[in-house]
Design a protein around this motif. Structure first.
Motif, PDB file in Angstrom:
ATOM      1  N   PHE A  20       0.820  -1.214   0.000  1.00 51.03           N
ATOM      2  CA  PHE A  20       0.000   0.000   0.000  1.00 51.03           C
ATOM      3  C   PHE A  20       0.844   1.250   0.000  1.00 51.03           C
ATOM      4  O   PHE A  20       0.358   2.319  -0.316  1.00 51.03           O
ATOM      5  CB  PHE A  20      -0.909   0.012   1.233  1.00 51.03           C
ATOM      6  CG  PHE A  20      -0.143  -0.092   2.510  1.00 51.03           C
ATOM      7  CD1 PHE A  20       0.369   1.029   3.108  1.00 51.03           C
ATOM      8  CD2 PHE A  20       0.091  -1.320   3.092  1.00 51.03           C
ATOM      9  CE1 PHE A  20       1.100   0.953   4.276  1.00 51.03           C
ATOM     10  CE2 PHE A  20       0.815  -1.416   4.267  1.00 51.03           C
ATOM     11  CZ  PHE A  20       1.321  -0.287   4.854  1.00 51.03           C
ATOM     12  N   GLU A  21       2.104   1.132   0.380  1.00 51.03           N
ATOM     13  CA  GLU A  21       2.943   2.313   0.507  1.00 51.03           C
ATOM     14  C   GLU A  21       3.264   2.893  -0.864  1.00 51.03           C
ATOM     15  O   GLU A  21       3.442   2.173  -1.833  1.00 51.03           O
ATOM     16  CB  GLU A  21       4.235   1.965   1.232  1.00 51.03           C
ATOM     17  CG  GLU A  21       4.008   1.567   2.670  1.00 51.03           C
ATOM     18  CD  GLU A  21       5.289   1.213   3.362  1.00 51.03           C
ATOM     19  OE1 GLU A  21       5.902   2.131   3.940  1.00 51.03           O
ATOM     20  OE2 GLU A  21       5.671   0.045   3.313  1.00 51.03           O
ATOM     21  N   GLY A  22       3.311   4.212  -0.927  1.00 50.12           N
ATOM     22  CA  GLY A  22       3.667   4.874  -2.166  1.00 50.12           C
ATOM     23  C   GLY A  22       2.847   6.118  -2.390  1.00 50.12           C
ATOM     24  O   GLY A  22       2.220   6.649  -1.481  1.00 50.12           O
ATOM     25  N   TYR A  23       2.847   6.576  -3.618  1.00 52.19           N
ATOM     26  CA  TYR A  23       2.133   7.784  -3.996  1.00 52.19           C
ATOM     27  C   TYR A  23       0.845   7.386  -4.708  1.00 52.19           C
ATOM     28  O   TYR A  23       0.859   6.542  -5.609  1.00 52.19           O
ATOM     29  CB  TYR A  23       3.005   8.650  -4.905  1.00 52.19           C
ATOM     30  CG  TYR A  23       4.244   9.141  -4.207  1.00 52.19           C
ATOM     31  CD1 TYR A  23       4.226  10.326  -3.490  1.00 52.19           C
ATOM     32  CD2 TYR A  23       5.425   8.408  -4.239  1.00 52.19           C
ATOM     33  CE1 TYR A  23       5.354  10.780  -2.831  1.00 52.19           C
ATOM     34  CE2 TYR A  23       6.552   8.844  -3.577  1.00 52.19           C
ATOM     35  CZ  TYR A  23       6.514  10.034  -2.878  1.00 52.19           C
ATOM     36  OH  TYR A  23       7.626  10.474  -2.218  1.00 52.19           O
ATOM     37  N   TRP A  24      -0.263   7.991  -4.294  1.00 49.00           N
ATOM     38  CA  TRP A  24      -1.572   7.668  -4.829  1.00 49.00           C
ATOM     39  C   TRP A  24      -2.264   8.934  -5.310  1.00 49.00           C
ATOM     40  O   TRP A  24      -2.106  10.003  -4.734  1.00 49.00           O
ATOM     41  CB  TRP A  24      -2.434   7.005  -3.750  1.00 49.00           C
ATOM     42  CG  TRP A  24      -1.907   5.679  -3.332  1.00 49.00           C
ATOM     43  CD1 TRP A  24      -0.951   5.435  -2.389  1.00 49.00           C
ATOM     44  CD2 TRP A  24      -2.276   4.412  -3.847  1.00 49.00           C
ATOM     45  NE1 TRP A  24      -0.709   4.100  -2.278  1.00 49.00           N
ATOM     46  CE2 TRP A  24      -1.519   3.437  -3.160  1.00 49.00           C
ATOM     47  CE3 TRP A  24      -3.180   4.002  -4.816  1.00 49.00           C
ATOM     48  CZ2 TRP A  24      -1.638   2.096  -3.427  1.00 49.00           C
ATOM     49  CZ3 TRP A  24      -3.300   2.653  -5.066  1.00 49.00           C
ATOM     50  CH2 TRP A  24      -2.538   1.717  -4.385  1.00 49.00           C
ATOM     51  N   LYS A  25      -3.042   8.794  -6.361  1.00 43.14           N
ATOM     52  CA  LYS A  25      -3.845   9.891  -6.884  1.00 43.14           C
ATOM     53  C   LYS A  25      -5.276   9.675  -6.404  1.00 43.14           C
ATOM     54  O   LYS A  25      -5.841   8.601  -6.591  1.00 43.14           O
ATOM     55  CB  LYS A  25      -3.810   9.891  -8.404  1.00 43.14           C
ATOM     56  CG  LYS A  25      -4.514  11.066  -9.037  1.00 43.14           C
ATOM     57  CD  LYS A  25      -4.595  10.950 -10.542  1.00 43.14           C
ATOM     58  CE  LYS A  25      -3.234  10.817 -11.167  1.00 43.14           C
ATOM     59  NZ  LYS A  25      -3.296  10.771 -12.639  1.00 43.14           N
ATOM     60  N   THR A  26      -5.845  10.685  -5.767  1.00 46.50           N
ATOM     61  CA  THR A  26      -7.243  10.592  -5.357  1.00 46.50           C
ATOM     62  C   THR A  26      -8.111  11.167  -6.471  1.00 46.50           C
ATOM     63  O   THR A  26      -7.714  12.106  -7.152  1.00 46.50           O
ATOM     64  CB  THR A  26      -7.513  11.363  -4.050  1.00 46.50           C
ATOM     65  OG1 THR A  26      -7.238  12.746  -4.256  1.00 46.50           O
ATOM     66  CG2 THR A  26      -6.658  10.833  -2.914  1.00 46.50           C
ATOM     67  N   VAL A  27      -9.278  10.565  -6.656  1.00 50.93           N
ATOM     68  CA  VAL A  27     -10.200  11.032  -7.677  1.00 50.93           C
ATOM     69  C   VAL A  27     -11.588  11.195  -7.071  1.00 50.93           C
ATOM     70  O   VAL A  27     -11.934  10.538  -6.095  1.00 50.93           O
ATOM     71  CB  VAL A  27     -10.269  10.065  -8.885  1.00 50.93           C
ATOM     72  CG1 VAL A  27      -8.948  10.001  -9.614  1.00 50.93           C
ATOM     73  CG2 VAL A  27     -10.686   8.685  -8.450  1.00 50.93           C
ATOM     74  N   ASP A  28     -12.373  12.096  -7.663  1.00 46.63           N
ATOM     75  CA  ASP A  28     -13.748  12.281  -7.189  1.00 46.63           C
ATOM     76  C   ASP A  28     -14.684  11.324  -7.921  1.00 46.63           C
ATOM     77  O   ASP A  28     -14.242  10.494  -8.729  1.00 46.63           O
ATOM     78  CB  ASP A  28     -14.196  13.734  -7.314  1.00 46.63           C
ATOM     79  CG  ASP A  28     -14.247  14.220  -8.751  1.00 46.63           C
ATOM     80  OD1 ASP A  28     -14.104  13.408  -9.677  1.00 46.63           O
ATOM     81  OD2 ASP A  28     -14.443  15.428  -8.944  1.00 46.63           O
ATOM     82  N   GLU A  29     -15.968  11.428  -7.646  1.00 49.27           N
ATOM     83  CA  GLU A  29     -16.936  10.505  -8.238  1.00 49.27           C
ATOM     84  C   GLU A  29     -17.051  10.647  -9.753  1.00 49.27           C
ATOM     85  O   GLU A  29     -17.528   9.738 -10.433  1.00 49.27           O
ATOM     86  CB  GLU A  29     -18.316  10.650  -7.589  1.00 49.27           C
ATOM     87  CG  GLU A  29     -18.882  12.042  -7.624  1.00 49.27           C
ATOM     88  CD  GLU A  29     -18.421  12.931  -6.485  1.00 49.27           C
ATOM     89  OE1 GLU A  29     -18.703  14.122  -6.567  1.00 49.27           O
ATOM     90  OE2 GLU A  29     -17.769  12.465  -5.542  1.00 49.27           O
ATOM     91  N   ASP A  30     -16.570  11.763 -10.298  1.00 46.17           N
ATOM     92  CA  ASP A  30     -16.587  11.969 -11.750  1.00 46.17           C
ATOM     93  C   ASP A  30     -15.308  11.454 -12.414  1.00 46.17           C
ATOM     94  O   ASP A  30     -15.168  11.525 -13.629  1.00 46.17           O
ATOM     95  CB  ASP A  30     -16.753  13.455 -12.080  1.00 46.17           C
ATOM     96  CG  ASP A  30     -18.081  13.996 -11.587  1.00 46.17           C
ATOM     97  OD1 ASP A  30     -19.064  13.232 -11.594  1.00 46.17           O
ATOM     98  OD2 ASP A  30     -18.126  15.176 -11.191  1.00 46.17           O
ATOM     99  N   GLY A  31     -14.360  10.975 -11.614  1.00 45.02           N
ATOM    100  CA  GLY A  31     -13.107  10.467 -12.148  1.00 45.02           C
ATOM    101  C   GLY A  31     -12.038  11.524 -12.320  1.00 45.02           C
ATOM    102  O   GLY A  31     -10.977  11.255 -12.864  1.00 45.02           O
ATOM    103  N   GLU A  32     -12.302  12.742 -11.848  1.00 37.38           N
ATOM    104  CA  GLU A  32     -11.332  13.832 -11.964  1.00 37.38           C
ATOM    105  C   GLU A  32     -10.312  13.746 -10.832  1.00 37.38           C
ATOM    106  O   GLU A  32     -10.674  13.613  -9.668  1.00 37.38           O
ATOM    107  CB  GLU A  32     -12.051  15.177 -11.907  1.00 37.38           C
ATOM    108  CG  GLU A  32     -11.136  16.352 -12.120  1.00 37.38           C
ATOM    109  CD  GLU A  32     -11.861  17.679 -12.091  1.00 37.38           C
ATOM    110  OE1 GLU A  32     -11.184  18.696 -11.932  1.00 37.38           O
ATOM    111  OE2 GLU A  32     -13.104  17.688 -12.203  1.00 37.38           O
ATOM    112  N   ALA A  33      -9.020  13.810 -11.186  1.00 42.00           N
ATOM    113  CA  ALA A  33      -7.956  13.758 -10.185  1.00 42.00           C
ATOM    114  C   ALA A  33      -8.032  14.977  -9.279  1.00 42.00           C
ATOM    115  O   ALA A  33      -8.200  16.099  -9.755  1.00 42.00           O
ATOM    116  CB  ALA A  33      -6.600  13.688 -10.867  1.00 42.00           C
TER     117      ALA A  33
END
Length: 58
Positions: A20-33
């Motif tokens: 799980f460690e590392g860099y992650w991109k969060t996105v909203d319900e529309d798929g926008e970063a």
């Protein structure tokens, strides 16, 4: 023989699931970063995250 193959597959799946460690991109319900988050394990074993960058702030 089949037991050894199944055991190997299970061990591989468990080891992959714990990465799980590392860099992650969060996105909203529309798929926008929305942000870049760093997830890491602390010295005492806790899992923590830190927002590094907010993307497309509006």
């Amino acid at each position: 023989m089949i037991k050894y193959i199944l055991a190997t597959i299970l061990i591989c799946q468990i080891s992959v699931a714990q990465q799980f460690e590392g860099y992650w991109k969060t996105v909203d319900e529309d798929g926008e970063a929305k942000s870049i988050v760093k997830v890491y394990k602390t010295e005492n074993g806790n899992i923590e995250g830190k927002a590094l960058r907010i993307l497309n702030e509006s």
